[in-house]
Design an enzyme around this catalytic site. Structure first.
Site, PDB file in Angstrom:
ATOM      1  N   CYS A   1      31.643   0.954  -0.110  1.00  0.00           N
ATOM      2  CA  CYS A   1      31.730  -0.029   0.991  1.00  0.00           C
ATOM      3  C   CYS A   1      32.199   0.598   2.303  1.00  0.00           C
ATOM      4  CB  CYS A   1      32.635  -1.180   0.601  1.00  0.00           C
ATOM      5  SG  CYS A   1      32.025  -2.078  -0.827  1.00  0.00           S
TER       6      CYS A   1
ATOM      7  N   HIS B   1      34.523  -4.437   7.390  1.00  0.00           N
ATOM      8  CA  HIS B   1      33.729  -4.597   6.159  1.00  0.00           C
ATOM      9  C   HIS B   1      33.883  -6.037   5.682  1.00  0.00           C
ATOM     10  CE1 HIS B   1      32.047  -4.232   2.273  1.00  0.00           C
ATOM     11  NE2 HIS B   1      33.193  -4.211   1.626  1.00  0.00           N
TER      12      HIS B   1
ATOM     13  N   ASN C   1      29.157  -9.714   0.357  1.00  0.00           N
ATOM     14  CA  ASN C   1      29.558  -8.318   0.502  1.00  0.00           C
ATOM     15  C   ASN C   1      28.326  -7.441   0.277  1.00  0.00           C
ATOM     16  OD1 ASN C   1      30.552  -5.723   0.174  1.00  0.00           O
ATOM     17  ND2 ASN C   1      32.300  -6.344  -1.084  1.00  0.00           N
TER      18      ASN C   1
END
Ligand code: UT7
Length: 321
Positions: free
Chosen positions: A115, A248, A278
């Site tokens: 990520c 993020h 996500n």
């Protein structure tokens, strides 16, 4: 002095939004109420089963090149951040290079920092450009995390989505990337991982994403505040000079906590977790492209990126637009 500036952005989301209720209809033992309250996610996108990360990346890349006002022939470096490549090898970046029809005077490789991959890829490209070896890089985050989801594990399958975001980073005599800070602590690799691998023609071990959500949550809140302050100190700029935080997009509660600890009102934070979920390495460039195209992020403004993911690996970057 050679600096690296973001000259254009692009992004791509496959298919139609899949709502939380759609997941319930597909048989996941969850509810819109739980997902919204615990994560802020209302919808995400999933690529068709035969669509790879490279195809999402290609669309985002074309849009970024167009926004930058350059052509594919101007690109001399392609870096793709992905943990869901089309193949074990070759790299997704080489597939994007071929798809764009870029000649062979261009380097292309993938970066895998889950990520935080986009921040790692941007940091890498910035160093190539500042060294003078390359002039214009495509930096892409592209993921099909839907491939890694265990639909019987409601603690993870409701969180992730697919997508791609891209930027063109080019050499300039004006500062763009002001500072980058990267960190990793591999002693935490078991808190967020896909344990399986391919060996002898078989998938060996567990091929699905596994996460200790609360452990990651606590780590994220701590290190994202630290790295945000670190990158501000490295850049030598006042904390109140930051116009936007593009974090993020994992969980709205983590994003709110980071913003609060930095003294940033949520009006200065770009959030897309509600509509994208996500998307791992794609989440920051996807959110960035949304905020640039809708006119929130404008030339002359200062923006912070920050992310954390498997490894664990985390980092932040401070960029002048
Ligand atoms: O991108 C990489 C970085 N990743 C992250 O930043 C993720 C960080 N972690 C998180 O975002 C949160 O920890 C989660 C959203 C993953 C989980 O939220 P939580 O508040 O930590 O929930 P929990 O894991 O403590 O679970 C609470 C309850 C449990 O039930 P009991 O044991 O209290 O009866 C779970 O079984 O919620 C239950 N639960 C669900 N219920 C409905 C877990 N997942 C679901 C679900 N729907 N999807």
């Amino acid at each position: 002095m050679i600096y690296a500036r973001i000259a254009g952005t692009g992004s791509y989301l496959p298919g139609e939004p899949i709502t939380n209720d759609d997941l319930v209809k597909r048989g996941v033992d969850t509810s819109d109420e739980w997902i919204t309250a615990r994560t802020g996610i209302r919808a995400r996108h999933f690529a068709a089963p035969d669509t790879g990360s490279s195809e999402l990346a290609l669309v985002a890349a074309r849009r970024a090149i167009e926004a930058a006002g350059c052509t594919v022939d101007d690109i001399d470096l392609v870096i793709v951040a992905t943990s869901t490549p089309d193949f074990i090898f070759p790299s997704t970046a080489t597939l994007v290079q071929a798809g764009l029809g870029i000649e062979n005077n261009c380097a292309a490789f993938d970066v895998q920092a889950v990520c935080c991959g986009f921040v790692y890829a941007l940091a890498t490209a910035e160093k190539f450009i500042r060294s003078g070896s390359h002039r214009r890089a495509l930096v892409i985050g592209a993921e099909v995390f839907s491939r890694l989801l265990d639909w019987t594990d409601r603690s993870t399958c409701v969180l992730f989505g697919d997508g791609a975001g891209a930027v063109v980073l080019e050499a300039s005599d004006k500062p763009g990337v002001r500072a980058v800070a990267l960190h990793a602590d591999g002693s935490h690799h078991l808190v967020l991982w896909v344990p399986g691998h391919v060996s002898g023609g078989l998938v060996t071990g567990d091929p699905f994403l596994r996460m200790h959500g609360q452990t990651v949550f606590k780590l994220a809140v701590k290190v994202l505040e630290e790295v945000a302050h670190e990158v501000i100190d490295l850049a030598g700029v006042p904390q109140d000079s930051i116009d936007w935080l593009v974090p993020h997009q994992a969980n709205i509660r983590i994003i709110q906590s980071t913003a609060k600890r930095l003294g940033l009102p949520m009006e200065k934070v770009v959030t897309t977790v509600d509509v994208h979920g996500n998307t791992s390495a794609a989440s920051i460039p996807l959110a960035l492209d949304c905020a640039i195209r809708d006119g929130r992020i404008r030339p002359g403004q200062r923006v912070m990126f920050e992310g954390i993911g498997g490894g664990v690996a985390w980092g932040a970057a401070l960029i002048d637009f």
